[in-house]
Each structure stands twice: as structure tokens, then as C-alpha cells.
Design a protein around this motif. Structure first.
Motif, short mmCIF file in Angstrom:
data_model
loop_
_atom_site.label_atom_id
_atom_site.label_comp_id
_atom_site.label_asym_id
_atom_site.label_seq_id
_atom_site.Cartn_x
_atom_site.Cartn_y
_atom_site.Cartn_z
N LYS A 138 48.33 45.19 43.51
CA LYS A 138 46.93 44.85 43.78
C LYS A 138 46.05 45.27 42.60
CE LYS A 138 43.11 46.15 46.81
NZ LYS A 138 42.71 46.76 48.08
N ASP A 139 46.24 46.50 42.11
CA ASP A 139 45.43 47.00 40.99
C ASP A 139 45.64 46.18 39.74
OD1 ASP A 139 44.32 48.92 42.58
OD2 ASP A 139 45.66 50.53 41.95
N TRP B 231 43.56 43.14 39.88
CA TRP B 231 42.15 43.45 39.61
C TRP B 231 41.90 43.67 38.12
CZ3 TRP B 231 37.66 43.23 42.30
CH2 TRP B 231 37.78 42.85 43.65
N GLU B 232 42.90 44.21 37.41
CA GLU B 232 42.77 44.37 35.95
C GLU B 232 42.68 43.00 35.28
OE1 GLU B 232 46.02 46.88 34.74
OE2 GLU B 232 45.27 48.44 36.09
N ILE C 79 32.48 28.81 44.57
CA ILE C 79 33.12 30.12 44.55
C ILE C 79 34.59 29.94 44.85
CG2 ILE C 79 33.20 32.40 45.67
CD1 ILE C 79 30.15 31.85 46.29
N ASN D 297 33.50 43.35 34.23
CA ASN D 297 32.57 43.99 35.18
C ASN D 297 32.18 43.10 36.36
OD1 ASN D 297 32.67 46.32 33.70
ND2 ASN D 297 30.80 45.89 32.55
N PHE D 298 32.90 42.00 36.56
CA PHE D 298 32.74 41.17 37.75
C PHE D 298 31.30 40.70 37.94
CE2 PHE D 298 35.61 44.86 38.57
CZ PHE D 298 36.81 44.20 38.41
N THR D 299 30.68 40.21 36.90
CA THR D 299 29.27 39.84 36.99
C THR D 299 29.05 38.37 37.33
OG1 THR D 299 29.31 39.51 34.62
CG2 THR D 299 28.44 41.62 35.39
N VAL E 93 36.00 35.65 45.00
CA VAL E 93 36.21 36.71 45.99
C VAL E 93 37.72 36.92 46.06
CG1 VAL E 93 35.96 37.44 48.39
CG2 VAL E 93 34.10 36.17 47.28
N LEU E 94 38.14 38.06 45.53
CA LEU E 94 39.57 38.37 45.45
C LEU E 94 39.92 39.32 46.59
CD1 LEU E 94 42.31 38.33 43.91
CD2 LEU E 94 41.44 40.20 42.53
N ASN E 95 40.56 38.77 47.61
CA ASN E 95 40.89 39.60 48.78
C ASN E 95 42.41 39.73 48.91
OD1 ASN E 95 40.84 41.01 51.17
ND2 ASN E 95 40.46 39.19 52.43
N TYR F 18 41.64 40.25 36.69
CA TYR F 18 40.32 39.72 37.07
C TYR F 18 39.25 40.30 36.14
CZ TYR F 18 36.25 39.05 40.28
OH TYR F 18 35.05 38.73 40.84
N ASN F 19 39.32 41.60 35.88
CA ASN F 19 38.34 42.28 35.04
C ASN F 19 38.40 41.79 33.59
OD1 ASN F 19 36.26 44.04 34.52
ND2 ASN F 19 37.55 45.87 34.39
N GLY G 215 30.12 36.47 39.84
CA GLY G 215 29.89 36.14 41.25
C GLY G 215 30.51 34.83 41.69
N TYR H 73 38.04 31.44 46.24
CA TYR H 73 38.51 32.47 47.18
C TYR H 73 40.02 32.60 47.02
CZ TYR H 73 33.93 31.92 49.31
OH TYR H 73 32.57 31.87 49.51
#
Lengths: 140, 154
Positions: free
Chosen positions: A43-44, A47-48, A30, A56-58, A63-65, A50-51, A60, A32
Motif C-alpha cells: 500500500k505504501d 502511495w509513493e 476524478i 503532495n497530492f495537490t 481518490v486512491l482507496n 502516486y506522490n 485533487g 477512483y
């Protein structure tokens, strides 16, 4: 290191966006990614990205913190729920009784942010309690 | 002007002399480069070797310098290698704390069921696309080991 390759567009975007304290490491299959963004839009954007890589983040495998940095001087926050009111609770947790509500888009006073997840707030009506920090946007 | 010209010709003569007598910079460069670890860049000017790049630790930095010094024709070594900073360890929340925080984070998503075991958050149920990013953002801040997303996206 295959995961770093898979998410290269994301780490590149994070670097380009000036994410501070950026840490990228792989452990047990994984990846991190931690860091602090200057604002919510940055930040958004990550996430775009990443998507796009993992629709749909399937997968696994990441971990995007990335948190949004908040100036210590900030004293107010806006309620950024999707549309509903935000519960104000007696203590930090959804198991705590509700002591008040803040309206969607309402600006409330920040009393204490020592808990990352639950911020102590006060409304203009004088109601004081804890709100879920993810639904609050610090006001510059 | 005459002095400058004389000086210039002396410099040219001197460099020709050096070039003729000692191994060429390019040869030294390629010989050292071949022996150095990946991530190290070797540059050679008039026998002076400069090392740049990033290595994993101090030992690797010292070793890289020794390799360069040992090369025939290397007069001196400038070691500009930097040591890669140690990565922040990955912090994973304990199950009791994670379970509580996941319950708080998923409360507003009634169609989502979340289970926590050994740091892994498993999501089942269904969700609309717009809420999915919000939910994932909330959960990712809780220091899970992994988010196993088995949600049906509507």
C-alpha cells in the motif's frame, strides 16, 4: 480517459503488486482506484508512486482507496502511531469518551473488526474499547 | 515412410490448391481487422477466423462475429472474445457520515482544517511532509468524492 493515462504508472504498479479486486474508473473528472493490498508495504509503495506523479497530492483528481487485506484468523494488532499513545474509546468515534490507552508499538487483542474504521480491541490490562483502525497493523 | 511422404505431398498439394483458389489468409485478416472495433485481434488460418480480445458487452461480441462471418473467404469463425466485466460503481459517502469520519481522521493533525461539502473534502492549513501521506491515506478510505488539498507542506 486522460486521467487513466496520467496515473498509468500507478495502475501498472497496482497490477504488478497483485492488488486484488482492483477497480479503476473515471467519474466527473476524478479517477477512483480501489483495491486490496496484501500488506502495508505494498500500500505504501503505491502511495509513493502516486506522490511521484502528483507531488503532495495537490491535483485533487484521484481518490486512491487501497486497503490492506486481513486474514479473518488474525487476533492481534500492533499500535502503529507515529510515537504517541493510541486512545481507546467507549464507542466508534472521536466524540466518544476515552476509556484507556494503548502504547506505541504495543500488541493488543482484536475483538471485533466489523467496523472498517474503528476496531474493537482489548489491551493486556483488560481495557476494552474502540481504536482508530488506521493506527493498527494486523499481526500475522 | 513412403506412406508418410505421399501423405505430406498430398497436404502440400492441397494447400497450394487452396491458396491458389481462395482469398489469401492475410487478405482476409486485414479486411476483417479493418472492420472490427478497436481491441479486437483477428487471426486467420486456412480461412478459419479467430477473434480474440476484449469487448464492452455481449452485443459487441455478436456483432464482431457477424462481421467476420460476412467476409468473403471466411469459412468459419472462432469467437474467443471476452466481455469486459462491469466496473464496480464509485461509492461516495453521504455528507453527515463523511463529516464525522473526516473529523475523526483529522483529529491527530491539529494544524489541518478540513471542510466537507457535497462529498468534497477541502484541506487548509499546514502539515509536514511525513504526515501528509498518512493523512491522505486516512481520508481516502472514507469514500470522499474528492480531496481538495490546499495544505501548505512544510
Amino acid at each position: 480517459m486522460a486521467l487513466e493515462e496520467k496515473y498509468k504508472a500507478l495502475t501498472d504498479a497496482a497490477t504488478a503488486a497483485g492488488i486484488t479486486d482492483l477497480a479503476v474508473r473515471e467519474q466527473d473528472g476524478i479517477l477512483y482506484i480501489d483495491g486490496t493490498a496484501a500488506d502495508g508495504a505494498t500500500k505504501d509503495h503505491l502511495w509513493e508512486v502516486y506522490n511521484q506523479i502528483d507531488p503532495n497530492f495537490t491535483s485533487g483528481d484521484l481518490v486512491l482507496n487501497v486497503n490492506v487485506s486481513i486474514d479473518a484468523a488474525v487476533t492481534h494488532a500492533k499500535v502503529v502511531t507515529q510515537s504517541s499513545n493510541l486512545n481507546i474509546r467507549k464507542g466508534p468515534g472521536t466524540d466518544q469518551p476515552i476509556v484507556g490507552k494503548a502504547a506505541h508499538d504495543e500488541i493488543i487483542t482484536l475483538v471485533n473488526r466489523s467496523n472498517d474504521l474503528w476496531w474493537l480491541v482489548r489491551t493486556k490490562d483488560g481495557e476494552e474499547g474502540y481504536c482508530y483502525a488506521q493506527y493498527l497493523e494486523a499481526q500475522a | 515412410m513412403k506412406t508418410t511422404k505421399l501423405f505430406m505431398s498430398m497436404v502440400i498439394a492441397a494447400s497450394l490448391f487452396f491458396a491458389g483458389c481462395s482469398p489469401k489468409d492475410a487478405d482476409i485478416q486485414s479486411a476483417i481487422q479493418a472492420k472490427e472495433a478497436a481491441g479486437i485481434t483477428v487471426a486467420v488460418t486456412k480461412g478459419e477466423v479467430t477473434l480474440t480480445g476484449e469487448v464492452v458487452d455481449d452485443a459487441a461480441k455478436v456483432k464482431a462475429e457477424e462481421i467476420a462471418k460476412a467476409e468473403k473467404g471466411a469459412k468459419s469463425v472462432v469467437n474467443n472474445l471476452t466481455v469486459k466485466p462491469a466496473d464496480m460503481p464509485v461509492v461516495i459517502a453521504e455528507d453527515p457520515i463523511l463529516t464525522k469520519n473526516v473529523a475523526d481522521a483529522t483529529k491527530d493533525f491539529p494544524t489541518v482544517k478540513a471542510d466537507v461539502k457535497d462529498g468534497v473534502v477541502t484541506l487548509t492549513g499546514e502539515i509536514n511532509k511525513a504526515s501528509l501521506i498518512t493523512l491522505m491515506q486516512h481520508l481516502s478510505a472514507l469514500k470522499p468524492k474528492k480531496i481538495d488539498n490546499k495544505l501548505t507542506v512544510k
